[in-house]
Design an enzyme around this catalytic site. Structure first.
Site, PDB file in Angstrom:
ATOM      1  N   GLU A 102      34.354  41.731  50.642  1.00 31.81           N
ATOM      2  CA  GLU A 102      35.444  40.523  49.886  1.00 31.81           C
ATOM      3  C   GLU A 102      35.647  40.422  48.816  1.00 31.81           C
ATOM      4  O   GLU A 102      35.438  40.585  47.363  1.00 31.81           O
ATOM      5  CB  GLU A 102      33.483  39.621  49.306  1.00 31.81           C
ATOM      6  N   ASP A 125      30.279  41.947  48.003  1.00 28.04           N
ATOM      7  CA  ASP A 125      31.147  40.963  46.657  1.00 28.04           C
ATOM      8  C   ASP A 125      32.072  41.793  45.616  1.00 28.04           C
ATOM      9  O   ASP A 125      31.365  43.112  45.287  1.00 28.04           O
ATOM     10  CB  ASP A 125      29.825  40.808  45.739  1.00 28.04           C
TER      11      ASP A 125
END
Lengths: 663, 663
Positions: free
Chosen positions: A411, A382
């Site tokens: 990401e 993330d």
């Protein structure tokens, strides 16, 4: 000599412009196990002498190099290749030298053809071979020597002297490489497992997997999903964070500022009294349940991918056990996450500039090691771009030293150079801008950048149709067929693609007005998905993923080529393969509302097909066979009946006798 | 930490993709004195913090760096610049860091605009300034501190806090650069004298300069030529070798195998009983004559360039004094020069692979130093590609350490990568393939490669219309106007150009049948040139070279741009300049026999001109002035009346009031 410290002035070969190479060897190129790595370089010397070159390679840490000769292509460009047969880092480099024996052979031949006396040249060669024979017993070479010495004519002598077999004996056994030029650096290649290049991702919130409406899903529920997802062709199932969720500042439904008591909170607000990044949210089940799920999934060829979000809820145990890992303001409050004017009070970032950064790094890496030991091999990371690059390089490098089969998906939706840098420093796969590339020009430009520039060496795109954060306006307003269109594009433009599963499968398109946020986003509440609904794209997924598995051209991202078609709403591209018969030609109507048609050309020559023969064509989506003739063809794509075609051009079926007849 | 040896994990800025840079800093970029060097790089960090960067530079060997701040352009690309004000090697590098104070200012502003409470932010900033004040007495900063501390409103506080002046005080005086990222390498730039970039060469055989037919020319005769060549606009006069010429195997007229007693031999067969590379052929005059010539020429702005041919006649003193510098065959004969089937028995090459290579290198460099001490500063190096690259790199580098004003022109007509490599390792200028590029496409492709790729950083083309070895078929058969055409092309496509003087001036075009060799080549006999002939191109040379001197756009080779014109026989290009008014637009008819005409567009927008105004145009070859309107113009080029046009587009003459009126 002088200020230049030259030790050997006779090192005459030059090696330059080596490809592939990332940042002068500072970073690794990426390949998967079994790949053949093709290396090219400019190699030359002064004067008229011939050069020779070897490609050297070894697994990182091994002592001995393996080596294979390179070949001249043209314009001083040389080529060599080797295969990577084990996971982890391998390295390669190049040695080049003036090849005196070959130069002698060539000059001898030229002089002989020019009618010049070659007696002295033969004498020089004989002395050379004679000197070599002093070095070791070599019956084969002795035989060459004697035959050459007793040659009955110049013609015979030259024929013997320039023989390739003699050259190879001299090259391999008596390498006259006093003054070899070494490239001077070892170029690394990261060898990954096959899923690094070819993977099909399905994102699902475990808490929304219960078949009973209103109930919190568990790992057992997830396990029940596995056979179905495997049958649909997915091989990575990715979960948002599975850890205890903080209570303080918990977000409410639709990201409302203050959560109610009944709200379940965002899984990215990690950490509560039950534990942090190495714990499981109690309602999902036990660690044993999780391990069992991972093992069951593996039996179906599926990896469970975990979300690694290095951030804390205000309730995370770290805040009390390691206050130095966070930033405290003058008023003794903690610095929460913010990107003014946005603020995320349910999230506390780590303070990577703490003097205790070493301990912080170790702990964050331990989180990964913990889950690796539970069987996890794929991590979706993330927002990696909000943590220091050196941290990622160290973490990924050292983890892959022990676990070279681990895959990290970055990401990072941020500026292009930052995204590419994350890939350079080690991320295995990367999210892309695909979600926001809609028109033919946008898609063509972006995919051309990703597949035809040096970027291919280190950046593996993973094309997502949607994510829990991104319901594009196109999906909101494009009606049902836009889901078919975007799925086909994602699944065929790149070999790695992913979907935020149930929402895409059920063509959810209702957003919070004016945003890309899903209405009633799963990020803040539990859903019950009716995946058996007639509306589900399940069968379409199954079909697309089966076509991907059956067609090797869809299993890598390079060798993508865009072709012309006389309609701006139709995108036309080839997924080419060195085995030309495996190549595919794909046409997609980008307009979800109207039929579009156009004339396009089959690149017969490029596919190695004769121009004047008729040929068989297999359309994979409808499984229909055609016999076509000529380059120009027509296509009409009705979104309702099927917005795309995937053509496999088959070689004309001819018997041997036909071949003879035509040749 | 672990196997990666990370000392500082908080070094968060990244510097990459630096331009200009040759082979990762292994070789220098080339510039001339006074140039401004523009450096760009991708610079960024993780997260949302701002970065800052400095460009550092110094003369090689100096201890202290100078530094100037870099600026963000866009897409994480930064730019900086510095000027090189002394000859020799300078180096530059980049430092970048996370700019905490700027980040704080920006966040403060964003928060304030978003209506958030900024009290704590101001408190953080005040503490920062306060801490800085502890480091030194700083009245100015103290004043900022106090004003900020007593600000009467948030508005006032923010206005003060984000002030650029405060930023600069903090950046310059209190650099918080704990964790600076350094590029890690110093990139060199070779700073040459102006003639390295802008020079006009005239090649002449000194022995053919006597005004009396049949007499051997002398340096005194050469001296008499100087005023005329200076008036014609030449600033480099280049002599083939001036050394004693060998008698053994001396070549006869038209390169006949065996010379007669009366033959003068090729000047490239260097060395006889009178001496070698540090001696003068007796019939040319004395060393004093030579030095006098060099000094006289300098007064006229002309450099005498010598030919450096590292090879010997069989009579060269080196053969007896240093037999180890040559290669001896098994039959005790010496290896003469050859490239089978060609052989050059009047030439003996040095054997660079001798164990005495160090002594050989030293001696060859001494030859250069000897002539440098006589006042020579420009050398045209014969066939450098047949000697080892390390030798050239060492020779040129070490000579330029003592004599940074020396210029080396590489006469290497060989494969492109070898030619580019010679430029990388140090040659100041290079011969090119221009002589053999005839058609519009050939010229466009080649000059585009030379002027718009990375090659511009190290390879300075010198375009020769002809040489004593190269009388192209085009010149043989193109009639008189091809000489005009090729001269204009050479003189305007690149800032360095040269002619093999008298032969070109007098449009000599008779070749040995089927070759590019001049009939009765001066290489093997003495000529008497009637340079006062009516046929001479003298006035045309004078005109073209004057235009070059008067127009700065012709004084560098980059900023060349080809434009479209609807006639394949006309080439149309712009020599652009940052001062747009100095830009030139050039049209040349490549067909020497027929008039050609076409429509072309003036790139008004690119030249910063309004589209709808009429504008004044100055044609330089005919010195005519026109008033034109609109982009599209027509040109008709009659080879007989002038095969080319050189247009200077002048800004429309408008008074201030016109400006106001139109704005």
């Amino acid at each position: 000599m002088d200020s230049m410290n030259i030790k050997e002035g006779r090192q005459r070969a030059v090696i330059t412009a080596v490809k592939p190479e990332v940042e002068h060897g500072r970073f690794a190129i990426k390949r998967i196990i079994g790949d053949e790595i093709v290396v090219t370089a400019d190699i030359f010397t002064d004067g008229h002498g011939d050069v020779a070159a070897n490609l050297l390679y070894r697994k990182n840490g091994e002592k001995n190099w393996q080596s294979s000769p390179m070949q001249l292509m043209n314009n001083d460009r040389w080529i060599g290749q080797f295969s990577v047969l084990s996971l982890g880092v391998s390295v390669y480099t190049i040695h080049a030298w003036v090849d005196y024996f070959r130069t002698w052979q060539k000059n001898l031949e030229k002089k002989f053809i020019a009618g010049r006396d070659i007696l002295i040249e033969i004498e020089i060669g004989l002395k050379w071979i004679h000197d070599s024979l002093q070095k070791q017993h070599d019956e084969e070479l002795r035989e060459w020597f004697e035959t050459l010495q007793h040659a009955k004519s110049s013609n015979q002598a030259v024929t013997l002297a320039i023989d390739q077999k003699l050259y190879l004996i001299m090259r391999e056994r008596y390498p006259n490489r006093l003054w070899v030029t070494e490239l001077g650096r070892e170029l690394p290649v990261t060898v990954d497992p096959p899923k690094a290049l070819f993977s099909t991702w399905y994102e699902v919130f475990p808490r929304s997997t219960s078949l009973q409406s209103g109930k919190h899903g568990t790992f057992k529920d997830c396990e029940n999903l596995i056979p179905d997802l495997a049958q649909m062709g997915f091989d990575v199932v990715y979960f948002p964070p599975i850890h205890p969720i903080g209570l303080s500042k918990r977000r409410g439904k639709n990201n409302s500022g203050e959560g109610q008591e009944a709200d379940v909170g965002s899984p990215w607000a990690i950490g509560a009294k039950e534990g942090g990044h190495q714990s499981i949210h109690p309602q999902l089940g036990s660690m044993d349940d999780f391990v069992h799920l991972v093992e069951t999934a593996k039996k179906y060829g599926i990896d469970i991918a975990l979300d690694i979000a290095y951030q804390c809820s205000p309730d995370h145990p770290y805040l009390t056990s390691h206050p130095d890992w966070f930033r405290w303001l003058p008023d003794k409050t903690i610095q929460y996450a913010e990107n003014p004017p946005k603020k995320y009070e349910d999230i506390v970032p780590f303070y990577f500039e703490t003097d205790q950064w070493r301990e912080l790094w170790e702990e964050l890496r331990n989180i990964l090691l913990y889950w690796i030991e539970k069987g996890v091999r794929i991590f979706r990371v993330d927002n990696p771009h909000t943590k220091p690059f050196p941290f990622w390089e160290w973490t990924i490098t050292t983890i892959k030293q022990s676990y070279p089969d681990v895959i990290f998906l970055a990401e990072a939706f941020t500026r292009p150079k930052v995204m590419y840098w994350l890939a350079k420093i080690g991320f295995t796969q990367s999210y892309t801008y695909f979600t926001w590339r809609h028109t033919k020009k946008e898609l063509t430009d972006y995919l051309t950048e990703l597949t035809t520039t040096d970027i291919v060496e280190y950046f593996r795109p993973n094309l997502w149709t949607n994510t829990p954060d991104i319901l594009t306006e196109e999906l909101q307003r494009g009606g049902p067929y836009i889901f078919h269109i975007r799925l086909i594009l994602a699944a065929t433009l790149a070999s790695n693609y992913g979907v935020y599963g149930p929402a895409f499968e059920l063509m959810v398109h209702q957003a919070v007005t004016g945003t890309e946020e899903y209405m009633h986003s799963e990020k803040y509440e539990i859903h019950h998905w009716d995946r058996q609904s007639r509306e589900s794209l399940k069968n379409f997924f199954t079909q697309i993923n089966r076509i991907r598995k059956e067609n090797i051209a869809l299993q890598s991202t390079c060798h993508l080529k865009f072709y012309e078609i006389d309609n701006d709403q139709i995108i036309y591209y080839g997924k080419l393969h060195s085995d030309l018969k495996q190549s595919l030609l794909i046409l997609v109507n980008l307009d979800p509302f109207h039929s579009q048609s156009g004339n396009f050309k089959i690149p017969l020559e490029e596919l190695g097909m004769p121009l004047k023969h008729s040929y068989r064509v297999h359309e994979l989506l409808f499984d229909r066979h055609y016999t076509w003739q000529g380059e120009t063809q027509h296509v009409s794509l009705n979104p309702h009946h099927g917005p795309a075609r995937i053509f496999k051009i088959q070689q004309p079926l001819r018997r041997e006798s036909d071949f003879e007849y035509f040749m």
